[in-house]
Design a protein around this motif. Structure first.
Motif, PDB file in Angstrom:
ATOM      1  N   PRO A  82       0.782  -1.405  -0.011  1.00 25.76           N
ATOM      2  CA  PRO A  82       0.051  -0.181   0.066  1.00 25.76           C
ATOM      3  C   PRO A  82       0.903   1.219   0.112  1.00 25.76           C
ATOM      4  O   PRO A  82       0.440   2.291  -0.564  1.00 25.76           O
ATOM      5  CB  PRO A  82      -0.682  -0.331   1.217  1.00 25.76           C
ATOM      6  N   GLY A  83       2.105   1.122   0.610  1.00 28.66           N
ATOM      7  CA  GLY A  83       2.856   2.269   0.408  1.00 28.66           C
ATOM      8  C   GLY A  83       3.354   2.856  -0.915  1.00 28.66           C
ATOM      9  O   GLY A  83       3.708   4.053  -1.005  1.00 28.66           O
ATOM     10  N   ILE A  84       3.050   2.210  -1.966  1.00 22.65           N
ATOM     11  CA  ILE A  84       3.479   2.695  -3.286  1.00 22.65           C
ATOM     12  C   ILE A  84       2.169   3.639  -3.703  1.00 22.65           C
ATOM     13  O   ILE A  84       2.664   4.514  -4.596  1.00 22.65           O
ATOM     14  CB  ILE A  84       3.533   1.611  -4.422  1.00 22.65           C
ATOM     15  N   PHE A  85       1.103   3.771  -2.939  1.00 20.09           N
ATOM     16  CA  PHE A  85      -0.001   4.681  -3.356  1.00 20.09           C
ATOM     17  C   PHE A  85       0.191   6.039  -2.373  1.00 20.09           C
ATOM     18  O   PHE A  85       0.682   5.997  -1.382  1.00 20.09           O
ATOM     19  CB  PHE A  85      -1.246   4.141  -3.259  1.00 20.09           C
ATOM     20  N   PRO A 140      -1.394   9.381  -0.324  1.00 23.75           N
ATOM     21  CA  PRO A 140      -2.590   9.318   0.749  1.00 23.75           C
ATOM     22  C   PRO A 140      -4.032   9.534   0.268  1.00 23.75           C
ATOM     23  O   PRO A 140      -4.776   8.743   0.688  1.00 23.75           O
ATOM     24  CB  PRO A 140      -2.144  10.418   1.567  1.00 23.75           C
ATOM     25  N   PHE A 141      -3.981  10.124  -0.777  1.00 30.26           N
ATOM     26  CA  PHE A 141      -5.390  10.182  -1.327  1.00 30.26           C
ATOM     27  C   PHE A 141      -6.093   9.063  -2.155  1.00 30.26           C
ATOM     28  O   PHE A 141      -7.043   8.835  -2.111  1.00 30.26           O
ATOM     29  CB  PHE A 141      -5.596  11.467  -2.483  1.00 30.26           C
ATOM     30  N   ARG A 200      -9.087   6.438  -1.180  1.00 28.25           N
ATOM     31  CA  ARG A 200     -10.142   5.981  -1.952  1.00 28.25           C
ATOM     32  C   ARG A 200     -10.362   4.521  -2.149  1.00 28.25           C
ATOM     33  O   ARG A 200     -11.435   3.999  -2.105  1.00 28.25           O
ATOM     34  CB  ARG A 200      -9.960   6.813  -3.356  1.00 28.25           C
ATOM     35  N   LEU A 201      -9.098   3.817  -2.220  1.00 30.22           N
ATOM     36  CA  LEU A 201      -8.792   2.415  -2.478  1.00 30.22           C
ATOM     37  C   LEU A 201      -9.471   1.771  -1.208  1.00 30.22           C
ATOM     38  O   LEU A 201     -10.249   0.797  -1.382  1.00 30.22           O
ATOM     39  CB  LEU A 201      -7.685   2.099  -2.795  1.00 30.22           C
ATOM     40  N   PRO A 222      -6.079  14.691   3.213  1.00 28.59           N
ATOM     41  CA  PRO A 222      -6.823  13.429   2.920  1.00 28.59           C
ATOM     42  C   PRO A 222      -8.371  13.603   3.968  1.00 28.59           C
ATOM     43  O   PRO A 222      -8.048  14.222   5.097  1.00 28.59           O
ATOM     44  CB  PRO A 222      -5.939  12.186   3.569  1.00 28.59           C
ATOM     45  N   GLY A 223      -9.243  12.793   3.331  1.00 25.48           N
ATOM     46  CA  GLY A 223     -10.687  12.946   4.136  1.00 25.48           C
ATOM     47  C   GLY A 223     -11.394  14.077   3.722  1.00 25.48           C
ATOM     48  O   GLY A 223     -12.742  14.107   3.877  1.00 25.48           O
TER      49      GLY A 223
END
Length: 223
Positions: free
Chosen positions: A89-92, A94-95, A99-100, A152-153
């Motif tokens: 997951p770290g390759i994505f 924060p936004f 969403r994912l 984020p959020g």
């Protein structure tokens, strides 16, 4: 797209029936900046002055379209990125991670219900174009946001007023209406029936020229 390079874009809008999507403005009451509502009024005024017949169109609440678009988008995005999201997951950023994560919580029933509602929305817009040649609506709830202010959020709670047309599949042109008081760009959306892009180009040309946006150029600082 149909009509690209077609001289029809130069013939103006005289006689075209254009519906302002006033219901969506009312749906967003209290969440719109004065600049974007002024841009919509100015665009409608420019089209009226050029000979278009301006009316109002009201359909389902814009929040319904936003919800259907969001469910479809998040479910499909998670499907594409599921393996990487689960294993690294770290390759994505924060936004996208946010969403994912929401997409992972959606069920097949959520997605199918969104697809069902989508068909109703497509039919709703098809009916609108029996009364109008084009529709006119806001592009966003405010002027362009500052990137650093996005956290984020916030992206899942905002008013995505371009997303509804991902649902209906209509061709849409974003027409510049000039800068707001702070120098940030403002625009409106011109919505056409399927394969009627040339009509949107004609309306966009009128708005662009009447409101002076055609000749605006940003100041660009090079470092």
């Amino acid at each position: 797209p149909v009509g690209v390079g077609n001289p029809a874009r130069n013939v103006g809008v005289a006689g075209l029936r254009i519906g302002v999507m006033a219901g969506w403005v009312e749906d967003c009451a209290g969440r719109l900046s004065p600049e974007v509502t002024a841009a919509l009024d100015a665009a409608a005024g420019a089209l009226r002055a050029a000979g278009a017949e301006i009316g109002e169109w009201r359909g389902s609440p814009v929040q319904d379209f936003i919800a259907v678009n969001r469910v479809m988008l998040l479910a499909e995005a998670f499907t594409v990125h599921e393996q990487d999201f689960r294993t690294q997951p770290g390759i994505f950023g924060p936004f996208l991670r946010e969403r994912l994560a929401v997409g992972a919580l959606l069920s097949a029933a959520d997605y199918i219900q969104a697809l069902r509602r989508r068909q109703e929305m497509i039919a709703e817009f098809a009916a609108a174009f029996r009364d109008f040649d084009l529709l006119l609506c806001l592009s966003g709830a405010s002027d362009a946001p500052v990137a650093a202010a996005q956290k984020p959020g916030t992206m899942l709670s905002g008013l995505n007023l371009t997303g509804p047309f991902n649902v209906t599949g209509n061709p849409v042109l974003s027409a510049p209406c000039g800068p707001d008081a702070g120098g940030l760009p403002a625009s409106v959306q011109i919505v056409a029936a399927p394969f009627q892009e040339a009509l949107a180009y004609r309306a966009g040309r009128v708005i662009e020229r009447a409101l002076g946006a055609r000749d605006l150029r940003p100041d660009i600082a090079f470092s």
